[in-house]
Design a protein around this motif. Structure first.
Motif, PDB file in Angstrom:
ATOM      1  N   LEU A 171       0.836  -1.193   0.000  1.00 54.55           N
ATOM      2  CA  LEU A 171       0.000   0.000   0.000  1.00 54.55           C
ATOM      3  C   LEU A 171       0.878   1.254   0.000  1.00 54.55           C
ATOM      4  N   VAL A 172       1.482   1.562   1.152  1.00 57.17           N
ATOM      5  CA  VAL A 172       2.342   2.739   1.232  1.00 57.17           C
ATOM      6  C   VAL A 172       3.504   2.621   0.246  1.00 57.17           C
ATOM      7  N   THR A 173       4.089   1.424   0.184  1.00 60.11           N
ATOM      8  CA  THR A 173       5.227   1.241  -0.725  1.00 60.11           C
ATOM      9  C   THR A 173       4.802   1.283  -2.192  1.00 60.11           C
ATOM     10  N   ARG A 174       3.556   1.006  -2.448  1.00 61.84           N
ATOM     11  CA  ARG A 174       3.097   1.069  -3.840  1.00 61.84           C
ATOM     12  C   ARG A 174       2.800   2.514  -4.239  1.00 61.84           C
ATOM     13  N   VAL A 175       2.303   3.274  -3.275  1.00 62.93           N
ATOM     14  CA  VAL A 175       2.085   4.699  -3.517  1.00 62.93           C
ATOM     15  C   VAL A 175       3.426   5.431  -3.590  1.00 62.93           C
ATOM     16  N   HIS A 176       4.374   4.959  -2.758  1.00 63.65           N
ATOM     17  CA  HIS A 176       5.711   5.550  -2.722  1.00 63.65           C
ATOM     18  C   HIS A 176       6.746   4.456  -3.022  1.00 63.65           C
ATOM     19  N   PRO A 177       6.864   4.022  -4.260  1.00 64.23           N
ATOM     20  CA  PRO A 177       7.748   2.893  -4.590  1.00 64.23           C
ATOM     21  C   PRO A 177       9.214   3.131  -4.244  1.00 64.23           C
ATOM     22  N   GLU A 178       9.602   4.374  -4.055  1.00 64.87           N
ATOM     23  CA  GLU A 178      10.996   4.656  -3.688  1.00 64.87           C
ATOM     24  C   GLU A 178      11.354   4.028  -2.337  1.00 64.87           C
ATOM     25  N   TYR A 179      10.336   3.767  -1.499  1.00 61.22           N
ATOM     26  CA  TYR A 179      10.596   3.138  -0.199  1.00 61.22           C
ATOM     27  C   TYR A 179      11.158   1.728  -0.370  1.00 61.22           C
ATOM     28  N   ILE A 180      10.816   1.083  -1.471  1.00 69.24           N
ATOM     29  CA  ILE A 180      11.289  -0.291  -1.711  1.00 69.24           C
ATOM     30  C   ILE A 180      12.812  -0.322  -1.798  1.00 69.24           C
ATOM     31  N   LEU A 181      13.406   0.743  -2.280  1.00 71.93           N
ATOM     32  CA  LEU A 181      14.864   0.778  -2.416  1.00 71.93           C
ATOM     33  C   LEU A 181      15.556   0.670  -1.056  1.00 71.93           C
ATOM     34  N   ASP A 182      14.854   1.087   0.015  1.00 69.23           N
ATOM     35  CA  ASP A 182      15.429   0.980   1.361  1.00 69.23           C
ATOM     36  C   ASP A 182      15.554  -0.468   1.827  1.00 69.23           C
ATOM     37  N   GLU A 183      14.828  -1.376   1.162  1.00 69.48           N
ATOM     38  CA  GLU A 183      14.872  -2.788   1.558  1.00 69.48           C
ATOM     39  C   GLU A 183      16.139  -3.480   1.066  1.00 69.48           C
ATOM     40  N   ASN A 184      16.852  -2.834   0.178  1.00 65.31           N
ATOM     41  CA  ASN A 184      18.146  -3.349  -0.302  1.00 65.31           C
ATOM     42  C   ASN A 184      18.009  -4.770  -0.859  1.00 65.31           C
ATOM     43  N   LEU A 185      17.020  -4.955  -1.722  1.00 65.42           N
ATOM     44  CA  LEU A 185      16.743  -6.273  -2.289  1.00 65.42           C
ATOM     45  C   LEU A 185      17.736  -6.603  -3.412  1.00 65.42           C
ATOM     46  N   PRO A 186      18.095  -7.871  -3.557  1.00 59.20           N
ATOM     47  CA  PRO A 186      19.104  -8.276  -4.557  1.00 59.20           C
ATOM     48  C   PRO A 186      18.768  -7.890  -5.989  1.00 59.20           C
ATOM     49  N   ASN A 187      17.471  -8.008  -6.343  1.00 57.13           N
ATOM     50  CA  ASN A 187      17.103  -7.807  -7.742  1.00 57.13           C
ATOM     51  C   ASN A 187      16.431  -6.460  -7.999  1.00 57.13           C
ATOM     52  N   VAL A 188      16.545  -5.558  -7.029  1.00 59.01           N
ATOM     53  CA  VAL A 188      15.949  -4.234  -7.201  1.00 59.01           C
ATOM     54  C   VAL A 188      17.041  -3.189  -7.040  1.00 59.01           C
ATOM     55  N   THR A 189      17.434  -2.604  -8.137  1.00 55.82           N
ATOM     56  CA  THR A 189      18.505  -1.598  -8.101  1.00 55.82           C
ATOM     57  C   THR A 189      18.008  -0.202  -8.472  1.00 55.82           C
ATOM     58  N   SER A 190      16.800  -0.145  -9.029  1.00 50.59           N
ATOM     59  CA  SER A 190      16.229   1.153  -9.397  1.00 50.59           C
ATOM     60  C   SER A 190      14.708   1.033  -9.387  1.00 50.59           C
ATOM     61  N   GLU A 237      12.761   1.234 -11.746  1.00 46.52           N
ATOM     62  CA  GLU A 237      12.290   0.467 -12.907  1.00 46.52           C
ATOM     63  C   GLU A 237      12.059  -0.998 -12.549  1.00 46.52           C
ATOM     64  N   ASP A 238      12.760  -1.470 -11.525  1.00 45.07           N
ATOM     65  CA  ASP A 238      12.591  -2.864 -11.092  1.00 45.07           C
ATOM     66  C   ASP A 238      11.339  -3.059 -10.236  1.00 45.07           C
ATOM     67  N   VAL A 239      10.767  -1.966  -9.747  1.00 44.35           N
ATOM     68  CA  VAL A 239       9.546  -2.043  -8.936  1.00 44.35           C
ATOM     69  C   VAL A 239       8.368  -1.938  -9.904  1.00 44.35           C
ATOM     70  N   ASN A 240       8.172  -3.014 -10.655  1.00 45.42           N
ATOM     71  CA  ASN A 240       7.178  -3.025 -11.735  1.00 45.42           C
ATOM     72  C   ASN A 240       6.007  -3.936 -11.391  1.00 45.42           C
ATOM     73  N   ASP A 241       5.141  -4.177 -12.348  1.00 40.91           N
ATOM     74  CA  ASP A 241       3.968  -5.025 -12.114  1.00 40.91           C
ATOM     75  C   ASP A 241       4.364  -6.426 -11.668  1.00 40.91           C
ATOM     76  N   ALA A 242       5.413  -6.968 -12.249  1.00 42.97           N
ATOM     77  CA  ALA A 242       5.868  -8.310 -11.875  1.00 42.97           C
ATOM     78  C   ALA A 242       6.318  -8.341 -10.415  1.00 42.97           C
ATOM     79  N   PHE A 243       6.931  -7.254  -9.961  1.00 38.50           N
ATOM     80  CA  PHE A 243       7.361  -7.160  -8.561  1.00 38.50           C
ATOM     81  C   PHE A 243       6.155  -7.235  -7.632  1.00 38.50           C
ATOM     82  N   TRP A 244       5.104  -6.470  -7.954  1.00 39.92           N
ATOM     83  CA  TRP A 244       3.918  -6.456  -7.088  1.00 39.92           C
ATOM     84  C   TRP A 244       3.175  -7.775  -7.173  1.00 39.92           C
ATOM     85  N   ASP A 245       3.124  -8.396  -8.337  1.00 42.70           N
ATOM     86  CA  ASP A 245       2.493  -9.716  -8.464  1.00 42.70           C
ATOM     87  C   ASP A 245       3.160 -10.717  -7.516  1.00 42.70           C
ATOM     88  N   LYS A 246       4.473 -10.694  -7.477  1.00 41.22           N
ATOM     89  CA  LYS A 246       5.221 -11.607  -6.621  1.00 41.22           C
ATOM     90  C   LYS A 246       4.955 -11.308  -5.142  1.00 41.22           C
TER      91      LYS A 246
END
Length: 292
Positions: free
Chosen positions: A130-149, A151-160
């Motif tokens: 919810l909050v992270t979807r409205v503010h996808p930049e918050y996802i970058l704070d999670e330091n995930l292996p496959n998310v570097t920008s 652009e990686d926080v896309n529909d496939a990311f939310w589906d997963k």
């Protein structure tokens, strides 16, 4: 007082939040609603005592809603008659540095209620879609292996992520957790009134933050994200209920009533039987104590 069919609030097919009312007429005044709530609270307390003795089920109550939806006061009014040791409330804020070193569900896993207890999540694991979807930049704070920008926080990311949340809830449900998910459905006009009250009443000023107004500007985006989250994750083992919340006493009564009626359907929740040998000697034990 109006008879309620809980099914009218349960999400069993795709919904459109714009079509769902934020008010509900119980055909009773506030005093009567609060009196009825008090009776349900006492019944819930008995159920919780029995569940504690039974020791096979936990209850997880998830509360989501826009700012000022009434989550805090609902928790206070619905659960205040339960044994304090039988209810654990967790309010999930911005993830800490420690929490960010784990996967996003970690802090929710470790907060799950033990069997026999009620756990209440004030804001929940759904903040992560919810909050992270409205503010996808918050996802970058999670330091995930496959998310570097971004652009990686896309529909496939939310589906997963939705798949992961559904799997999380299925897992805990299959292991004895009864899940309730309540979306406190508030109108934008009522939120405005409640924010104004926070500004007008000195004892409520502490609740106000200028950030509340910035988030309010994103109302439509939040509504879209809530609708999508509810539609994707309302399952028979973990259903969503949309609760009209413009009137707080009504919302509290509806939530308490749904929890109580659902738990009463679990016919296997009962106090354990005493060992036959102990039961046969109850009078002996009683006489022993009386003759000390």
């Amino acid at each position: 007082m109006k008879k309620i069919d809980d099914k009218q609030f349960k999400v069993t097919k795709p919904i459109h939040l714009k079509e769902i009312p934020t008010t509900f007429n119980l055909e009773a005044d506030t005093e009567k609603i609060e009196k009825k709530l008090g009776k349900i609270r006492k019944k819930l307390a008995i159920v919780q005592d029995t569940m504690y003795a039974h020791g096979k089920y936990a209850v997880l109550v998830c509360l989501q809603g826009m700012d000022t939806a009434g989550k805090d006061s609902l928790i206070r009014e619905v659960f205040k008659d339960l044994n304090a040791r039988g209810v654990v409330v967790h309010s999930f804020k911005v993830p800490t540095s420690l929490e960010l070193k784990h996967d996003y569900l970690w802090r929710h896993y470790i907060a799950l209620p033990a069997r026999g207890k009620f756990g209440v999540f004030n804001r929940t694991h759904y903040e992560n879609v919810l909050v992270t979807r409205v503010h996808p930049e918050y996802i970058l704070d999670e330091n995930l292996p496959n998310v570097t920008s971004l652009e990686d926080v896309n529909d496939a990311f939310w589906d997963k992520r939705f798949e992961q949340i559904n799997n999380f809830e299925k897992h805990i449900a299959e292991n004895g957790t009864v899940i309730f998910k309540f979306y406190l459905h508030l109108s934008k006009e009522e939120q405005k009134n409640r924010l104004l009250r926070r500004l007008e009443k000195k004892n409520k000023n502490w609740k106000f933050s200028p950030g509340d107004l910035k988030e309010r500007e994103l109302w439509g985006t939040y509504q879209t994200c809530y609708q999508d989250a509810i539609n994707r994750t309302s399952k028979p083992h973990a259903p969503w209920f949309t609760i009209p919340s413009d009137d707080k006493p009504t919302a509290r009564y509806l939530v308490a009533n749904i929890i109580y009626k659902t738990l009463k359907q679990y016919k296997d929740i009962k106090e354990p039987e005493l060992d036959d040998k102990v039961k046969a000697n109850l009078e002996l034990y009683k006489n022993q104590l009386e003759n000390e």
